[in-house]
Design a protein around this motif. Structure first.
Motif, PDB file in Angstrom:
ATOM      1  N   LEU A 169       0.831  -1.203   0.000  1.00  0.00           N
ATOM      2  CA  LEU A 169       0.000   0.000   0.000  1.00  0.00           C
ATOM      3  C   LEU A 169       0.868   1.257   0.000  1.00  0.00           C
ATOM      4  CD1 LEU A 169      -2.848  -0.942   2.522  1.00  0.00           C
ATOM      5  CD2 LEU A 169      -2.891  -1.038   0.019  1.00  0.00           C
ATOM      6  N   TYR A 170       1.956   1.206   0.736  1.00  0.00           N
ATOM      7  CA  TYR A 170       2.890   2.340   0.756  1.00  0.00           C
ATOM      8  C   TYR A 170       3.480   2.571  -0.633  1.00  0.00           C
ATOM      9  CZ  TYR A 170       7.249   4.883   1.586  1.00  0.00           C
ATOM     10  OH  TYR A 170       8.288   5.787   1.526  1.00  0.00           O
ATOM     11  N   GLN A 171       3.908   1.497  -1.289  1.00  0.00           N
ATOM     12  CA  GLN A 171       4.538   1.642  -2.601  1.00  0.00           C
ATOM     13  C   GLN A 171       3.542   2.148  -3.641  1.00  0.00           C
ATOM     14  OE1 GLN A 171       7.935   1.223  -2.954  1.00  0.00           O
ATOM     15  NE2 GLN A 171       7.439   2.366  -4.820  1.00  0.00           N
ATOM     16  N   LEU A 172       2.296   1.689  -3.558  1.00  0.00           N
ATOM     17  CA  LEU A 172       1.273   2.179  -4.485  1.00  0.00           C
ATOM     18  C   LEU A 172       1.082   3.682  -4.319  1.00  0.00           C
ATOM     19  CD1 LEU A 172      -1.476  -0.607  -4.264  1.00  0.00           C
ATOM     20  CD2 LEU A 172       0.097  -0.167  -6.161  1.00  0.00           C
ATOM     21  N   ALA A 173       1.045   4.135  -3.067  1.00  0.00           N
ATOM     22  CA  ALA A 173       0.887   5.569  -2.815  1.00  0.00           C
ATOM     23  C   ALA A 173       2.083   6.349  -3.353  1.00  0.00           C
ATOM     24  CB  ALA A 173       0.712   5.818  -1.321  1.00  0.00           C
ATOM     25  N   MET A 174       3.277   5.813  -3.162  1.00  0.00           N
ATOM     26  CA  MET A 174       4.482   6.486  -3.652  1.00  0.00           C
ATOM     27  C   MET A 174       4.524   6.523  -5.177  1.00  0.00           C
ATOM     28  SD  MET A 174       6.131   7.619  -1.074  1.00  0.00           S
ATOM     29  CE  MET A 174       7.728   8.002  -1.807  1.00  0.00           C
ATOM     30  N   ASP A 175       3.932   5.505  -5.815  1.00  0.00           N
ATOM     31  CA  ASP A 175       3.919   5.443  -7.282  1.00  0.00           C
ATOM     32  C   ASP A 175       2.774   6.244  -7.884  1.00  0.00           C
ATOM     33  OD1 ASP A 175       6.114   3.799  -7.162  1.00  0.00           O
ATOM     34  OD2 ASP A 175       4.986   1.934  -7.417  1.00  0.00           O
ATOM     35  N   GLY A 176       1.968   6.868  -7.037  1.00  0.00           N
ATOM     36  CA  GLY A 176       0.877   7.697  -7.530  1.00  0.00           C
ATOM     37  C   GLY A 176      -0.351   6.927  -7.963  1.00  0.00           C
ATOM     38  N   ILE A 177      -0.461   5.660  -7.571  1.00  0.00           N
ATOM     39  CA  ILE A 177      -1.641   4.860  -7.910  1.00  0.00           C
ATOM     40  C   ILE A 177      -2.736   5.164  -6.898  1.00  0.00           C
ATOM     41  CG2 ILE A 177      -2.558   2.515  -8.137  1.00  0.00           C
ATOM     42  CD1 ILE A 177       0.221   1.644  -9.037  1.00  0.00           C
ATOM     43  N   ASP A 178      -3.880   5.565  -7.390  1.00  0.00           N
ATOM     44  CA  ASP A 178      -4.951   6.020  -6.511  1.00  0.00           C
ATOM     45  C   ASP A 178      -5.711   4.840  -5.911  1.00  0.00           C
ATOM     46  OD1 ASP A 178      -6.548   7.971  -5.252  1.00  0.00           O
ATOM     47  OD2 ASP A 178      -8.104   7.703  -6.777  1.00  0.00           O
ATOM     48  N   TYR A 179      -5.985   4.915  -4.637  1.00  0.00           N
ATOM     49  CA  TYR A 179      -6.859   3.958  -3.958  1.00  0.00           C
ATOM     50  C   TYR A 179      -7.411   4.626  -2.713  1.00  0.00           C
ATOM     51  CZ  TYR A 179      -2.895   3.090  -0.767  1.00  0.00           C
ATOM     52  OH  TYR A 179      -1.868   3.229   0.132  1.00  0.00           O
ATOM     53  N   LYS A 180      -8.468   4.063  -2.179  1.00  0.00           N
ATOM     54  CA  LYS A 180      -9.097   4.587  -0.963  1.00  0.00           C
ATOM     55  C   LYS A 180      -8.836   3.617   0.179  1.00  0.00           C
ATOM     56  CE  LYS A 180     -12.837   7.118  -3.287  1.00  0.00           C
ATOM     57  NZ  LYS A 180     -12.410   6.840  -4.663  1.00  0.00           N
ATOM     58  N   TYR A 181      -8.530   4.175   1.340  1.00  0.00           N
ATOM     59  CA  TYR A 181      -8.149   3.375   2.502  1.00  0.00           C
ATOM     60  C   TYR A 181      -8.994   3.806   3.694  1.00  0.00           C
ATOM     61  CZ  TYR A 181      -4.957   1.563   6.164  1.00  0.00           C
ATOM     62  OH  TYR A 181      -4.407   0.918   7.242  1.00  0.00           O
ATOM     63  N   GLY A 182      -9.314   2.876   4.548  1.00  0.00           N
ATOM     64  CA  GLY A 182     -10.082   3.229   5.737  1.00  0.00           C
ATOM     65  C   GLY A 182      -9.879   2.220   6.845  1.00  0.00           C
ATOM     66  N   HIS A 183      -9.982   2.686   8.070  1.00  0.00           N
ATOM     67  CA  HIS A 183      -9.980   1.816   9.243  1.00  0.00           C
ATOM     68  C   HIS A 183     -10.654   2.570  10.381  1.00  0.00           C
ATOM     69  CE1 HIS A 183      -6.737   4.191  11.025  1.00  0.00           C
ATOM     70  NE2 HIS A 183      -5.953   3.945   9.989  1.00  0.00           N
ATOM     71  N   PRO A 184     -11.022   1.894  11.464  1.00  0.00           N
ATOM     72  CA  PRO A 184     -11.671   2.602  12.573  1.00  0.00           C
ATOM     73  C   PRO A 184     -10.769   3.676  13.178  1.00  0.00           C
ATOM     74  CG  PRO A 184     -12.002   0.238  12.760  1.00  0.00           C
ATOM     75  CD  PRO A 184     -10.994   0.441  11.681  1.00  0.00           C
ATOM     76  N   ASP A 185     -11.383   4.592  13.884  1.00  0.00           N
ATOM     77  CA  ASP A 185     -10.688   5.714  14.500  1.00  0.00           C
ATOM     78  C   ASP A 185      -9.745   5.213  15.598  1.00  0.00           C
ATOM     79  OD1 ASP A 185      -9.908   8.019  15.835  1.00  0.00           O
ATOM     80  OD2 ASP A 185     -11.898   8.946  15.728  1.00  0.00           O
ATOM     81  N   PRO A 186      -8.437   5.447  15.488  1.00  0.00           N
ATOM     82  CA  PRO A 186      -7.509   4.966  16.521  1.00  0.00           C
ATOM     83  C   PRO A 186      -7.710   5.643  17.875  1.00  0.00           C
ATOM     84  CG  PRO A 186      -6.375   6.374  14.947  1.00  0.00           C
ATOM     85  CD  PRO A 186      -7.738   6.113  14.383  1.00  0.00           C
ATOM     86  N   LEU A 187      -8.420   6.763  17.910  1.00  0.00           N
ATOM     87  CA  LEU A 187      -8.708   7.407  19.189  1.00  0.00           C
ATOM     88  C   LEU A 187      -9.891   6.760  19.901  1.00  0.00           C
ATOM     89  CD1 LEU A 187      -8.242  11.183  18.274  1.00  0.00           C
ATOM     90  CD2 LEU A 187      -6.620   9.639  19.392  1.00  0.00           C
ATOM     91  N   LEU A 188     -10.603   5.868  19.194  1.00  0.00           N
ATOM     92  CA  LEU A 188     -11.786   5.242  19.778  1.00  0.00           C
ATOM     93  C   LEU A 188     -11.773   3.720  19.701  1.00  0.00           C
ATOM     94  CD1 LEU A 188     -14.575   7.599  18.341  1.00  0.00           C
ATOM     95  CD2 LEU A 188     -13.594   7.648  20.641  1.00  0.00           C
ATOM     96  N   SER A 189     -11.095   3.170  18.714  1.00  0.00           N
ATOM     97  CA  SER A 189     -11.280   1.755  18.398  1.00  0.00           C
ATOM     98  C   SER A 189      -9.983   0.956  18.406  1.00  0.00           C
ATOM     99  CB  SER A 189     -11.932   1.629  17.015  1.00  0.00           C
ATOM    100  OG  SER A 189     -11.950   0.291  16.576  1.00  0.00           O
ATOM    101  N   ASN A 190     -10.106  -0.294  18.837  1.00  0.00           N
ATOM    102  CA  ASN A 190      -8.982  -1.219  18.791  1.00  0.00           C
ATOM    103  C   ASN A 190      -8.505  -1.448  17.362  1.00  0.00           C
ATOM    104  OD1 ASN A 190      -7.338  -3.553  20.049  1.00  0.00           O
ATOM    105  ND2 ASN A 190      -8.467  -4.555  18.425  1.00  0.00           N
ATOM    106  N   GLY A 191      -9.453  -1.594  16.424  1.00  0.00           N
ATOM    107  CA  GLY A 191      -9.077  -1.842  15.040  1.00  0.00           C
ATOM    108  C   GLY A 191      -8.215  -0.733  14.470  1.00  0.00           C
ATOM    109  N   GLY A 192      -8.536   0.511  14.825  1.00  0.00           N
ATOM    110  CA  GLY A 192      -7.737   1.632  14.346  1.00  0.00           C
ATOM    111  C   GLY A 192      -6.346   1.648  14.943  1.00  0.00           C
ATOM    112  N   VAL A 193      -6.263   1.380  16.243  1.00  0.00           N
ATOM    113  CA  VAL A 193      -4.953   1.329  16.902  1.00  0.00           C
ATOM    114  C   VAL A 193      -4.097   0.216  16.306  1.00  0.00           C
ATOM    115  CG1 VAL A 193      -3.768   0.819  19.068  1.00  0.00           C
ATOM    116  CG2 VAL A 193      -5.734   2.353  19.062  1.00  0.00           C
ATOM    117  N   MET A 194      -4.695  -0.979  16.154  1.00  0.00           N
ATOM    118  CA  MET A 194      -3.930  -2.111  15.652  1.00  0.00           C
ATOM    119  C   MET A 194      -3.489  -1.898  14.210  1.00  0.00           C
ATOM    120  SD  MET A 194      -3.483  -4.059  18.150  1.00  0.00           S
ATOM    121  CE  MET A 194      -2.688  -5.369  17.223  1.00  0.00           C
TER     122      MET A 194
END
Length: 243
Positions: A169-194
Motif C-alpha cells: 500500500l505504501y509503494q502504491l501511494a508512492m507510485d501515484g496509484i490512486d486507492y481509498k483506505y479506511g480503518h476505525p478511528d484509533p482514538l476510539l477503536s482497537n481496530g484503528g490502533v492495531m
C-alpha cells in the motif's frame, strides 16, 4: 463475468466457531452473575433471604461482538430464570475499545468489560493510576479468542497490484496509484490502533512486541505511516460500525 467467479473473502467464521464463542460467553456471564448473587447470601432462587428477584448485568463490549451477543442474550436470560428463578436483564453498552476505556475512566461501572484486544487492559490500568486510582482496576481477565487483523479489498485490485501487506500500500501511494483506505478511528477503536501499530511494524520490519518508544519517533517510519494514512477516507467509531 470473470470477477463473479473469483473466490470471495470469508469475513465471518463458520457456524461451529460462532457456537463455540457463544458457549464461552454464556459460561463467562453465568459465572459472573452467579458470583454476584451468591455473594449476597446463599443460593437457591428468588424469595430466599438476601437474594433479589431480579438483577441487571451491565456488559460493556465492542461492536464486532454485538450481533451474536444480542442473538444469545434472550436465551441466556430465559435459562437463568428457569434455573435460579431470578430475572436477569443484560444491558449491552456497545462502543469502540478506546471509547470503553474512556467511559470507565469517566465513571462508568460495568459488571463486565470486553475490549477487542488485551492490549487495552494495561492501558486502562495505567490511565486509572494516573487519574488517582489507588490500585489497578482490571486485574482478573481471561483472553477468549485470537483473531487476525486483515487488509480487505476488491480482489481485482489486490491481484492486479499484488497487494499482500502495508508495504505494498505504501509503494502504491508512492507510485501515484490512486486507492481509498479506511480503518476505525484509533482514538476510539482497537481496530484503528492495531492498524497503525502494524503499519509501524511493517515500516520498521519488527513485530509489535519488539517495539521501543523511539520507534514511534523514527522519522522514516512516521513518513511510511503518513503516506498510507494520506489515502484514508473514513475513520469509523468501531469495526462493527464501519462500512
Amino acid at each position: 463475468m470473470a470477477r463473479r467467479n473469483k473466490r470471495r473473502l470469508r469475513l465471518f467464521p463458520k457456524q461451529g466457531y460462532i457456537m463455540l464463542l457463544i458457549g464461552i460467553l454464556l459460561g463467562f456471564m453465568i459465572f459472573l452473575a452467579v458470583s454476584a448473587i451468591t455473594s449476597t447470601g446463599g443460593g437457591g432462587g428468588a424469595g430466599q433471604e438476601g437474594l433479589p428477584s431480579s438483577i441487571t448485568f451491565d456488559f460493556m463490549c465492542t461492536s464486532e461482538k454485538q450481533a451474536w451477543i444480542e442473538e444469545v442474550t434472550p436465551r441466556f436470560e430465559q435459562w437463568f430464570f428457569e434455573r435460579f428463578n431470578i430475572t436477569v436483564n443484560v444491558e449491552l453498552d456497545v462502543r469502540g475499545s478506546h471509547d470503553t476505556v474512556n467511559q470507565i475512566l469517566w465513571g462508568a461501572q460495568p459488571t463486565a468489560w470486553s475490549p477487542a484486544s488485551s492490549l487495552w487492559i494495561p492501558y486502562l490500568n495505567d490511565e486509572w493510576l494516573r487519574a488517582g486510582g489507588a490500585q489497578e482496576i482490571a486485574t482478573d481477565s481471561t483472553p477468549l479468542v485470537l483473531s487476525p487483523l486483515v487488509i480487505a479489498g476488491w480482489a481485482s485490485f489486490f491481484e492486479e497490484n499484488n497487494v499482500t501487506g502495508f508495504q505494498d500500500l505504501y509503494q502504491l501511494a508512492m507510485d501515484g496509484i490512486d486507492y481509498k483506505y479506511g480503518h476505525p478511528d484509533p482514538l476510539l477503536s482497537n481496530g484503528g490502533v492495531m492498524a497503525e501499530v502494524l503499519e509501524f511494524a511493517d515500516a520498521l520490519d519488527k513485530t509489535p512486541d519488539q517495539f521501543v518508544i523511539d520507534d514511534f519517533t523514527d522519522e522514516s517510519a512516521r513518513d511510511f505511516v503518513r503516506t498510507i494514512e494520506s489515502k484514508a477516507v473514513n475513520y469509523e467509531k468501531s469495526t462493527g460500525f464501519f462500512g
